[in-house]
Write a protein that holds these residues in place. Sequence first.
Motif, mmCIF file in Angstrom:
data_model
loop_
_atom_site.group_PDB
_atom_site.id
_atom_site.type_symbol
_atom_site.label_atom_id
_atom_site.label_comp_id
_atom_site.label_asym_id
_atom_site.label_seq_id
_atom_site.Cartn_x
_atom_site.Cartn_y
_atom_site.Cartn_z
ATOM 1 N N ASP A 297 7.160 -7.091 4.682
ATOM 2 C CA ASP A 297 6.030 -7.976 4.970
ATOM 3 C C ASP A 297 4.984 -7.837 3.866
ATOM 4 O OD1 ASP A 297 6.624 -8.936 7.856
ATOM 5 O OD2 ASP A 297 7.032 -6.795 7.890
ATOM 6 N N TYR A 298 4.832 -6.601 3.371
ATOM 7 C CA TYR A 298 3.893 -6.337 2.261
ATOM 8 C C TYR A 298 4.587 -5.407 1.271
ATOM 9 C CZ TYR A 298 0.590 -7.942 5.786
ATOM 10 O OH TYR A 298 -0.046 -8.673 6.743
ATOM 11 N N GLY A 299 4.539 -5.760 -0.005
ATOM 12 C CA GLY A 299 5.170 -4.912 -1.015
ATOM 13 C C GLY A 299 4.188 -4.561 -2.114
ATOM 14 N N VAL A 300 4.260 -3.319 -2.573
ATOM 15 C CA VAL A 300 3.432 -2.902 -3.701
ATOM 16 C C VAL A 300 4.375 -2.466 -4.818
ATOM 17 C CG1 VAL A 300 1.636 -1.314 -4.517
ATOM 18 C CG2 VAL A 300 1.670 -2.034 -2.109
ATOM 19 N N VAL A 301 4.315 -3.155 -5.965
ATOM 20 C CA VAL A 301 5.104 -2.738 -7.121
ATOM 21 C C VAL A 301 4.244 -1.745 -7.892
ATOM 22 C CG1 VAL A 301 6.277 -3.464 -9.235
ATOM 23 C CG2 VAL A 301 6.266 -4.974 -7.226
ATOM 24 N N GLY A 302 4.668 -0.477 -7.845
ATOM 25 C CA GLY A 302 3.866 0.535 -8.521
ATOM 26 C C GLY A 302 4.454 1.909 -8.321
ATOM 27 N N ASP A 303 3.857 2.872 -9.019
ATOM 28 C CA ASP A 303 4.299 4.265 -8.937
ATOM 29 C C ASP A 303 3.737 4.872 -7.654
ATOM 30 O OD1 ASP A 303 4.601 7.009 -9.169
ATOM 31 O OD2 ASP A 303 4.456 6.953 -11.360
ATOM 32 N N LEU A 304 4.634 5.389 -6.817
ATOM 33 C CA LEU A 304 4.169 5.907 -5.520
ATOM 34 C C LEU A 304 3.168 7.039 -5.692
ATOM 35 C CD1 LEU A 304 5.568 8.792 -4.202
ATOM 36 C CD2 LEU A 304 7.591 7.402 -4.507
ATOM 37 N N PHE A 305 3.277 7.775 -6.818
ATOM 38 C CA PHE A 305 2.354 8.909 -7.006
ATOM 39 C C PHE A 305 0.928 8.451 -7.332
ATOM 40 C CE2 PHE A 305 6.573 10.677 -7.737
ATOM 41 C CZ PHE A 305 6.549 11.651 -6.751
ATOM 42 N N GLN A 306 0.803 7.172 -7.692
ATOM 43 C CA GLN A 306 -0.539 6.609 -7.850
ATOM 44 C C GLN A 306 -0.968 5.867 -6.594
ATOM 45 O OE1 GLN A 306 -0.492 4.204 -11.383
ATOM 46 N NE2 GLN A 306 -0.144 5.974 -12.701
ATOM 47 N N VAL A 307 -0.035 5.085 -6.047
ATOM 48 C CA VAL A 307 -0.387 4.197 -4.924
ATOM 49 C C VAL A 307 -0.614 4.983 -3.628
ATOM 50 C CG1 VAL A 307 0.406 2.268 -3.502
ATOM 51 C CG2 VAL A 307 0.908 2.297 -5.948
ATOM 52 N N VAL A 308 0.307 5.900 -3.309
ATOM 53 C CA VAL A 308 0.253 6.553 -1.983
ATOM 54 C C VAL A 308 -1.011 7.423 -1.821
ATOM 55 C CG1 VAL A 308 1.462 8.116 -0.390
ATOM 56 C CG2 VAL A 308 2.732 6.360 -1.632
ATOM 57 N N PRO A 309 -1.374 8.261 -2.817
ATOM 58 C CA PRO A 309 -2.615 9.046 -2.621
ATOM 59 C C PRO A 309 -3.854 8.162 -2.476
ATOM 60 C CG PRO A 309 -1.296 9.981 -4.390
ATOM 61 C CD PRO A 309 -0.667 8.673 -4.039
ATOM 62 N N GLN A 310 -3.891 7.040 -3.206
ATOM 63 C CA GLN A 310 -5.048 6.129 -3.068
ATOM 64 C C GLN A 310 -5.110 5.556 -1.658
ATOM 65 O OE1 GLN A 310 -5.613 3.025 -6.063
ATOM 66 N NE2 GLN A 310 -4.501 4.295 -7.515
ATOM 67 N N LEU A 311 -3.926 5.193 -1.153
ATOM 68 C CA LEU A 311 -3.848 4.629 0.198
ATOM 69 C C LEU A 311 -4.309 5.668 1.224
ATOM 70 C CD1 LEU A 311 -2.910 2.237 1.915
ATOM 71 C CD2 LEU A 311 -0.583 3.103 1.772
ATOM 72 N N THR A 312 -3.862 6.914 1.022
ATOM 73 C CA THR A 312 -4.237 7.995 1.944
ATOM 74 C C THR A 312 -5.751 8.182 1.945
ATOM 75 O OG1 THR A 312 -2.147 9.069 1.403
ATOM 76 C CG2 THR A 312 -3.782 10.424 2.537
ATOM 77 N N GLU A 313 -6.337 8.214 0.758
ATOM 78 C CA GLU A 313 -7.796 8.410 0.663
ATOM 79 C C GLU A 313 -8.536 7.270 1.344
ATOM 80 O OE1 GLU A 313 -9.382 11.117 -0.095
ATOM 81 O OE2 GLU A 313 -7.358 11.881 -0.363
ATOM 82 N N GLU A 314 -8.042 6.051 1.115
ATOM 83 C CA GLU A 314 -8.691 4.867 1.692
ATOM 84 C C GLU A 314 -8.645 4.938 3.237
ATOM 85 O OE1 GLU A 314 -10.257 2.464 0.069
ATOM 86 O OE2 GLU A 314 -10.680 1.382 1.927
ATOM 87 N N ILE A 315 -7.483 5.338 3.763
ATOM 88 C CA ILE A 315 -7.350 5.410 5.235
ATOM 89 C C ILE A 315 -8.244 6.521 5.785
ATOM 90 C CG2 ILE A 315 -5.733 5.982 7.109
ATOM 91 C CD1 ILE A 315 -3.595 4.549 5.245
ATOM 92 N N LYS A 316 -8.269 7.661 5.090
ATOM 93 C CA LYS A 316 -9.104 8.785 5.556
ATOM 94 C C LYS A 316 -10.577 8.404 5.561
ATOM 95 C CE LYS A 316 -6.588 12.949 4.202
ATOM 96 N NZ LYS A 316 -6.579 13.873 3.071
ATOM 97 N N ALA A 317 -10.969 7.561 4.614
ATOM 98 C CA ALA A 317 -12.392 7.177 4.471
ATOM 99 C C ALA A 317 -12.835 6.245 5.589
ATOM 100 C CB ALA A 317 -12.605 6.524 3.108
ATOM 101 N N ARG A 318 -11.882 5.656 6.306
ATOM 102 C CA ARG A 318 -12.277 4.648 7.327
ATOM 103 C C ARG A 318 -12.598 5.304 8.671
ATOM 104 N NH1 ARG A 318 -9.390 -1.040 6.133
ATOM 105 N NH2 ARG A 318 -9.894 -1.014 3.945
#
Length: 318
Positions: A297-318
């Motif tokens: 449904d949603y795809g991110v083309v990118g390096d997981l070692f960059q994308v996943v930590p950013q996503l984690t930080e964003e979720i933690k910040a909410r």
Amino acid sequence: MGEVLVYVDHVDGAVRKPTLELLTLARRIGEPVAVHLGPGADAAAPVLAEHGATRVLAADAPEFADYLVVPKVDALEAAAKLVSPTAVLIPSSGEGKEIAARLALRLGSGIITDAVDVEAGEEGPVATQSVFAAAFTTKSRVTKGAAVITVKPNSAPVEVAPAAGAVEELAVEFGPLATGTKVVSRTPRESTGRPELTEAAIVVSGGRGVNGAENFSVIEALADSLGAAVGASRAAVDAGWYPHTNQVGQTGKQVSPQLYIANGISGAIQHRAGMQTSKTIVAVNKDAEAPIFDLVDYGVVGDLFQVVPQLTEEIKAR
Ligand code: FAD
């Protein structure tokens, strides 16, 4: 509409979520009657009633804990004789499917396993299954006897629908096969504090792209920020990076969460077979041509070692 037996999966009366989902489905096709075997019926009854159980048939005996499935089949058969249900709904666990198969044979009924939905039909309940590695969706109806149906966890919402749910004692006579297979020991798995993979509303998985056991901490951090379970592809499991109990796929576990996040997983057919019925699928993969992107449904083309930590930080910040 007649009565529908719902087999209660519980730990000493603490009702597990898949049973509450079954009550939602049972209300669509009839009047839910819960069957609670083993200790804790009094603790479970208010929860079952709150979610729509009109009656709670309860039986307790050492046989339920000391021997594998057959005593439970004896009890469900007794409940079926008492109630004459139109259907029997059972969670699609390994144990649930064995109970269902034996029960269907005893009742002379048809059986449908691993349903992802159950709805009322003109000639009886209709179950939806996802088959051939989720390449097809089929709808089936049992034409003989009470429809014995096992349902995958996360196939229906948990709904509050208060009903009487009074506890009634279920008389069970154990047959000669009841004590055929004795439980020798039970060792609880060390808890990770995360939800059980097949029952989790969110699953965060890692594949070969995670590139090492130590890097799975990146996947675990995202999972923990979401209260999710952790899954792994077979490539990651075969490499020894994550336990086989967490493998998702044809030769692992089948999951059907609200949200499945695949990280560094290419999307091989055998992996899809275990996760394609997830409600929303997200993938992070550095290869834009990876087959996983065909089903997301949603795809991110990118390096997981960059994308996943950013996503984690964003979720933690909410
Ligand atoms: P790969 O296919 O190697 O994919 C790795 C992906 O990671 C690639 O798409 C790559 O682009 C991406 N990647 C790499 N580095 C990064 C990065 N830094 N950031 C983002 N993306 C990155 N497989 C299962 O999963 N479950 C099963 O139950 C299962 N059962 C099987 C049963 C049989 C009989 C057979 C024959 C096979 C089975 N398989 C199963 C194996 C399956 O065919 C695949 O080999 C396996 O799923 C591949 O795992 P993967 O996607 O992690 O690895």
